[in-house]
Scaffold this motif. Structure first.
Motif, PDB file in Angstrom:
ATOM      1  N   PHE A  78       0.962  -1.145   0.163  1.00  0.00           N
ATOM      2  CA  PHE A  78       0.074  -0.178   0.246  1.00  0.00           C
ATOM      3  C   PHE A  78       0.680   1.017   0.128  1.00  0.00           C
ATOM      4  O   PHE A  78       0.790   1.825  -0.674  1.00  0.00           O
ATOM      5  CB  PHE A  78      -1.218   0.325   1.666  1.00  0.00           C
ATOM      6  N   ALA A  79       1.905   1.590   1.186  1.00  0.00           N
ATOM      7  CA  ALA A  79       2.202   2.698   1.250  1.00  0.00           C
ATOM      8  C   ALA A  79       3.579   2.467  -0.358  1.00  0.00           C
ATOM      9  O   ALA A  79       3.569   3.815  -0.636  1.00  0.00           O
ATOM     10  CB  ALA A  79       3.295   2.528   1.990  1.00  0.00           C
ATOM     11  N   GLY A  80       4.639   2.022   0.063  1.00  0.00           N
ATOM     12  CA  GLY A  80       5.135   2.145  -1.676  1.00  0.00           C
ATOM     13  C   GLY A  80       4.538   1.999  -2.863  1.00  0.00           C
ATOM     14  O   GLY A  80       5.115   3.337  -3.621  1.00  0.00           O
ATOM     15  N   LEU A  81       3.495   1.743  -3.317  1.00  0.00           N
ATOM     16  CA  LEU A  81       2.906   2.032  -4.948  1.00  0.00           C
ATOM     17  C   LEU A  81       1.652   3.358  -4.194  1.00  0.00           C
ATOM     18  O   LEU A  81       1.313   3.396  -5.679  1.00  0.00           O
ATOM     19  CB  LEU A  81       2.126   0.537  -5.352  1.00  0.00           C
ATOM     20  N   LEU A  82       1.206   3.442  -3.543  1.00  0.00           N
ATOM     21  CA  LEU A  82       0.341   4.535  -3.033  1.00  0.00           C
ATOM     22  C   LEU A  82       0.816   5.647  -4.026  1.00  0.00           C
ATOM     23  O   LEU A  82      -0.040   6.609  -4.576  1.00  0.00           O
ATOM     24  CB  LEU A  82       0.305   5.139  -1.821  1.00  0.00           C
ATOM     25  N   LEU A  83       2.235   6.344  -4.393  1.00  0.00           N
ATOM     26  CA  LEU A  83       2.847   7.248  -5.295  1.00  0.00           C
ATOM     27  C   LEU A  83       2.320   6.702  -6.493  1.00  0.00           C
ATOM     28  O   LEU A  83       1.951   7.571  -7.349  1.00  0.00           O
ATOM     29  CB  LEU A  83       4.513   7.398  -4.225  1.00  0.00           C
ATOM     30  N   LEU A  84       2.532   5.911  -6.956  1.00  0.00           N
ATOM     31  CA  LEU A  84       2.164   6.078  -8.002  1.00  0.00           C
ATOM     32  C   LEU A  84       1.234   5.308  -8.549  1.00  0.00           C
ATOM     33  O   LEU A  84       0.630   6.047  -9.658  1.00  0.00           O
ATOM     34  CB  LEU A  84       3.224   4.299  -8.703  1.00  0.00           C
ATOM     35  N   GLY A  85      -0.542   5.131  -7.513  1.00  0.00           N
ATOM     36  CA  GLY A  85      -1.402   5.463  -7.800  1.00  0.00           C
ATOM     37  C   GLY A  85      -1.740   6.207  -7.685  1.00  0.00           C
ATOM     38  O   GLY A  85      -2.904   6.582  -8.752  1.00  0.00           O
ATOM     39  N   GLY A  86      -1.457   7.541  -7.299  1.00  0.00           N
ATOM     40  CA  GLY A  86      -1.687   8.779  -7.548  1.00  0.00           C
ATOM     41  C   GLY A  86      -1.195   9.388  -9.055  1.00  0.00           C
ATOM     42  O   GLY A  86      -2.539  10.762  -9.127  1.00  0.00           O
ATOM     43  N   ALA A 427      -0.428  15.072  -4.826  1.00  0.00           N
ATOM     44  CA  ALA A 427      -0.776  15.314  -3.109  1.00  0.00           C
ATOM     45  C   ALA A 427      -1.652  14.105  -2.603  1.00  0.00           C
ATOM     46  O   ALA A 427      -1.332  13.793  -0.858  1.00  0.00           O
ATOM     47  CB  ALA A 427      -1.216  16.229  -3.319  1.00  0.00           C
ATOM     48  N   SER A 428      -2.595  13.244  -2.902  1.00  0.00           N
ATOM     49  CA  SER A 428      -3.519  12.747  -2.199  1.00  0.00           C
ATOM     50  C   SER A 428      -2.810  11.718  -1.220  1.00  0.00           C
ATOM     51  O   SER A 428      -2.171  10.551  -1.162  1.00  0.00           O
ATOM     52  CB  SER A 428      -4.867  11.941  -2.799  1.00  0.00           C
ATOM     53  N   GLY A 429      -2.096  11.267  -2.438  1.00  0.00           N
ATOM     54  CA  GLY A 429      -0.548  10.398  -2.434  1.00  0.00           C
ATOM     55  C   GLY A 429       0.141   9.929  -2.039  1.00  0.00           C
ATOM     56  O   GLY A 429       0.422   9.284  -1.188  1.00  0.00           O
ATOM     57  N   LEU A 430       1.166  11.545  -1.609  1.00  0.00           N
ATOM     58  CA  LEU A 430       2.195  11.552  -0.570  1.00  0.00           C
ATOM     59  C   LEU A 430       1.184  11.514   0.229  1.00  0.00           C
ATOM     60  O   LEU A 430       1.945  10.992   1.785  1.00  0.00           O
ATOM     61  CB  LEU A 430       2.204  12.887  -0.916  1.00  0.00           C
ATOM     62  N   VAL A 431       0.123  12.083   0.958  1.00  0.00           N
ATOM     63  CA  VAL A 431      -0.557  11.750   1.819  1.00  0.00           C
ATOM     64  C   VAL A 431      -0.752  10.753   3.056  1.00  0.00           C
ATOM     65  O   VAL A 431      -0.237  10.048   4.086  1.00  0.00           O
ATOM     66  CB  VAL A 431      -0.989  12.908   2.238  1.00  0.00           C
ATOM     67  N   ASN A 432      -1.123  10.113   2.375  1.00  0.00           N
ATOM     68  CA  ASN A 432      -1.422   8.739   2.329  1.00  0.00           C
ATOM     69  C   ASN A 432      -0.560   7.695   2.446  1.00  0.00           C
ATOM     70  O   ASN A 432      -0.419   6.889   3.579  1.00  0.00           O
ATOM     71  CB  ASN A 432      -2.272   7.830   1.563  1.00  0.00           C
ATOM     72  N   SER A 433       0.704   7.975   1.155  1.00  0.00           N
ATOM     73  CA  SER A 433       1.571   6.894   1.163  1.00  0.00           C
ATOM     74  C   SER A 433       2.160   7.296   2.666  1.00  0.00           C
ATOM     75  O   SER A 433       3.729   6.387   3.475  1.00  0.00           O
ATOM     76  CB  SER A 433       2.687   7.545   0.361  1.00  0.00           C
ATOM     77  N   SER A 434       2.652   8.715   3.618  1.00  0.00           N
ATOM     78  CA  SER A 434       3.582   8.874   4.441  1.00  0.00           C
ATOM     79  C   SER A 434       2.770   8.163   5.120  1.00  0.00           C
ATOM     80  O   SER A 434       3.180   7.672   6.506  1.00  0.00           O
ATOM     81  CB  SER A 434       3.386  10.434   4.506  1.00  0.00           C
ATOM     82  N   ARG A 435       1.362   8.358   6.205  1.00  0.00           N
ATOM     83  CA  ARG A 435       0.843   7.693   6.762  1.00  0.00           C
ATOM     84  C   ARG A 435       0.800   5.986   6.959  1.00  0.00           C
ATOM     85  O   ARG A 435       1.224   5.490   7.354  1.00  0.00           O
ATOM     86  CB  ARG A 435      -0.855   7.330   6.691  1.00  0.00           C
ATOM     87  N   GLN A 436       1.110   5.401   5.418  1.00  0.00           N
ATOM     88  CA  GLN A 436       1.108   3.673   5.711  1.00  0.00           C
ATOM     89  C   GLN A 436       2.955   3.327   6.063  1.00  0.00           C
ATOM     90  O   GLN A 436       3.148   2.614   6.530  1.00  0.00           O
ATOM     91  CB  GLN A 436       0.636   3.474   4.328  1.00  0.00           C
ATOM     92  N   ILE A 437       3.459   4.708   5.513  1.00  0.00           N
ATOM     93  CA  ILE A 437       5.055   4.722   5.023  1.00  0.00           C
ATOM     94  C   ILE A 437       5.302   4.472   7.155  1.00  0.00           C
ATOM     95  O   ILE A 437       5.941   3.576   7.238  1.00  0.00           O
ATOM     96  CB  ILE A 437       5.833   5.465   4.944  1.00  0.00           C
ATOM     97  N   GLY A 438       4.993   5.731   7.440  1.00  0.00           N
ATOM     98  CA  GLY A 438       4.981   5.923   9.033  1.00  0.00           C
ATOM     99  C   GLY A 438       5.008   4.055   9.870  1.00  0.00           C
ATOM    100  O   GLY A 438       5.351   4.103  10.763  1.00  0.00           O
ATOM    101  N   GLY A 439       3.234   3.838   9.189  1.00  0.00           N
ATOM    102  CA  GLY A 439       2.537   2.553   9.945  1.00  0.00           C
ATOM    103  C   GLY A 439       3.506   1.359   9.876  1.00  0.00           C
ATOM    104  O   GLY A 439       3.999   0.845  10.641  1.00  0.00           O
TER     105      GLY A 439
END
Length: 499
Positions: A78-86, A427-439
């Protein structure tokens, strides 16, 4: 921006509220419901398996590391590919990205539910994460492009944030009920009918893009692979330290590989024609600060839910259903906090709400860290130092989750403020990715701290040792939220211009 849009036989996703032209309220309501339901499903699967972990571990004969990978395989994909998904939502069209994400997520859920052993289950969870990485930013992009008026967008984002918060919060409850009465496999099977319904609804209600998509050729696959592999190596090294020790070559090799891969990611982004993350965007103070805050918030929250799910069952001796029900006060607190912040943000701006929310969370986590302290009033016997649910968990857990709910929507709003529609998915991918990477990183690190602490204590009281480990990890989690509270002071005030 409307003048730049060529005419389309189907109405473009543009505007909601009284000023909408050509789109009845029911259509925008349907899109909001679809986006919120999809986001609920994606976030639900971050936490729904937590309560089922002891049952999964027993049936599939998994070790402690395998138990963590069931959670982290999903989180890392989820975290690693959220940026690509965004970026996919921006470049190939929101509707196409949404449908692809739902399809992958649903099929992986089916495979995971049928998995006969740990490796296939972990692989299915990773594919679920990939599907979620495409789907999650598409849901927020749908909302941002449908609701363009500030008041309508605030209400829509409030609903989206509340549903996202509820998905993470009630995952334990739903997981407990399903594990207790239907078996752990249903924590995955439950996504199949939801996914099928979303596919049908999206095909019927979500319009195709008004303009031709840029296509997959502009997606930065090398960047996506390097950042995902780098994060996976860091998490692998952290988890492996529990078995091999921090000084083992295997552990340091994983860390070194992770650092090199992440350095390669930065180098790729600086040179590629269509970067996954244009480095210039990180120079926007509000966006960069908000993502750092989300990183710490995610690290604390993911670890707290994971550790408490084990604490309830392994220390307090609750059933899967009992553990799920024990999460209800936290679920309620998150929803309450999200609704309060939605009502206040127009008057206060994001900064005061984030500072207040993270301060409340820090107080709750500090109190919660005493679950391993004999002074909490725990009962005697094996769990004598572990406390009880009423004395050691109920009130501090409510505070920790209330603060998280209060901060969730404001930090998302801060991260996406001033973002051009063409960069909404990024932008949405970045914020979601940061949350999941942190998690992912926080869960790996704090679960390892808990295991090391329990092993070092070795007092002959297994439940007390586990509780002491969980308490130490939660104490560190409180430091993450304290840093987030202080860091939020760097956000611009309510009347700031986008930077």
């Amino acid at each position: 921006m409307r003048a730049a849009d060529p005419p389309s036989p189907r109405p473009a996703i543009r505007r909601a509220g009284p000023a909408s032209a050509g789109r009845p309220p029911r259509a925008t309501t349907a899109i909001l419901v679809i986006a919120c339901t999809a986001q609920f499903m994606v976030i639900l699967d971050v936490s729904i398996v937590n309560v089922a972990l002891p049952a999964i571990r027993t049936e599939l004969h998994l070790g402690t590391a395998g138990q963590q990978w069931i959670v982290n395989a999903y989180t890392l994909g989820f975290a690693g590919l959220l940026l690509l998904g965004g970026r996919a939502a921006d470049l190939v069209g929101t509707r196409r990205a949404f449908l692809a994400g739902v399809t992958a997520f649903t099929l992986a859920s089916l495979v995971g539910g049928l998995a006969p052993g740990g490796p296939l289950l972990i692989a299915a969870r990773a594919v679920q994460g990939v599907g979620g990485a495409v789907l999650a930013p598409a849901t927020l992009t749908l909302i941002m492009r449908t609701f363009t008026e500030p008041a309508a967008r605030t209400r829509a984002m409030g609903a989206w944030s509340a549903v996202m918060a509820a998905g993470g919060a009630v995952g334990g409850v739903i997981g407990g009920v399903l594990t207790e009465y239907a078996g752990w496999r249903w924590v995955l099977f439950v996504n199949v009918p939801i996914g099928a319904g979303l596919l049908a609804a999206a095909l019927a209600c979500v319009p195709a893009a008004a303009t031709a998509p840029a296509g997959l050729r502009r997606l930065d696959l090398p960047g996506a692979v390097s950042v995902t592999a780098g994060l996976t190596a860091l998490v692998h090294g952290t988890i492996a330290s529990e078995t091999h020790g921090w000084g083992a070559p295997h552990v340091w090799g994983s860390f070194a590989a992770g650092v090199l891969l992440l350095a390669a990611f930065v180098a790729i982004e600086a040179r590629v024609a269509h970067p996954l993350v244009p480095l210039a965007i990180l120079r926007r103070r509000t966006l960069a600060t908000a993502n750092l805050l989300v990183l710490g918030m995610g690290a604390a929250a993911f670890a707290m839910w994971f550790l408490l799910s084990l604490y309830f069952q392994q220390v307090l001796g609750q059933s899967a259903l009992g553990a799920g029900l024990s999460f209800l006060p936290g679920s309620l607190a998150i929803v309450v906090g999200a609704q309060v912040s939605t009502r206040l943000i127009a008057r206060t701006g994001p900064r005061p709400l984030i500072v207040t929310g993270m301060t409340i969370s820090t107080a709750g986590l500090l109190w919660l860290s005493r679950i391993g302290d004999g002074g909490t009033g725990g009962g005697g016997g094996a769990g004598g130092g572990a406390g009880t649910y009423a004395s050691a968990v109920l009130v501090p857990f409510f505070l920790a989750t209330l603060g998280a709910g209060l901060s969730l929507m404001p930090v998302t709003a801060a991260a996406t403020s001033g973002t051009a529609p063409a960069e909404a998915g990024l932008a949405s991918g970045l914020v979601n990715s940061s949350r999941q990477i942190g998690g992912a990183l926080g869960l790996a690190a704090l679960a390892t701290v808990a295991a090391h602490t329990a092993a070092a204590r070795a007092s002959g009281d297994p439940a007390g040792d586990l509780a002491a480990g969980y308490g130490r990890a939660l104490l560190i989690a409180s430091a993450f939220t304290a840093c987030a509270a202080l860091g939020a002071l760097a956000l611009p005030g309510r009347t700031h211009k986008a930077t």
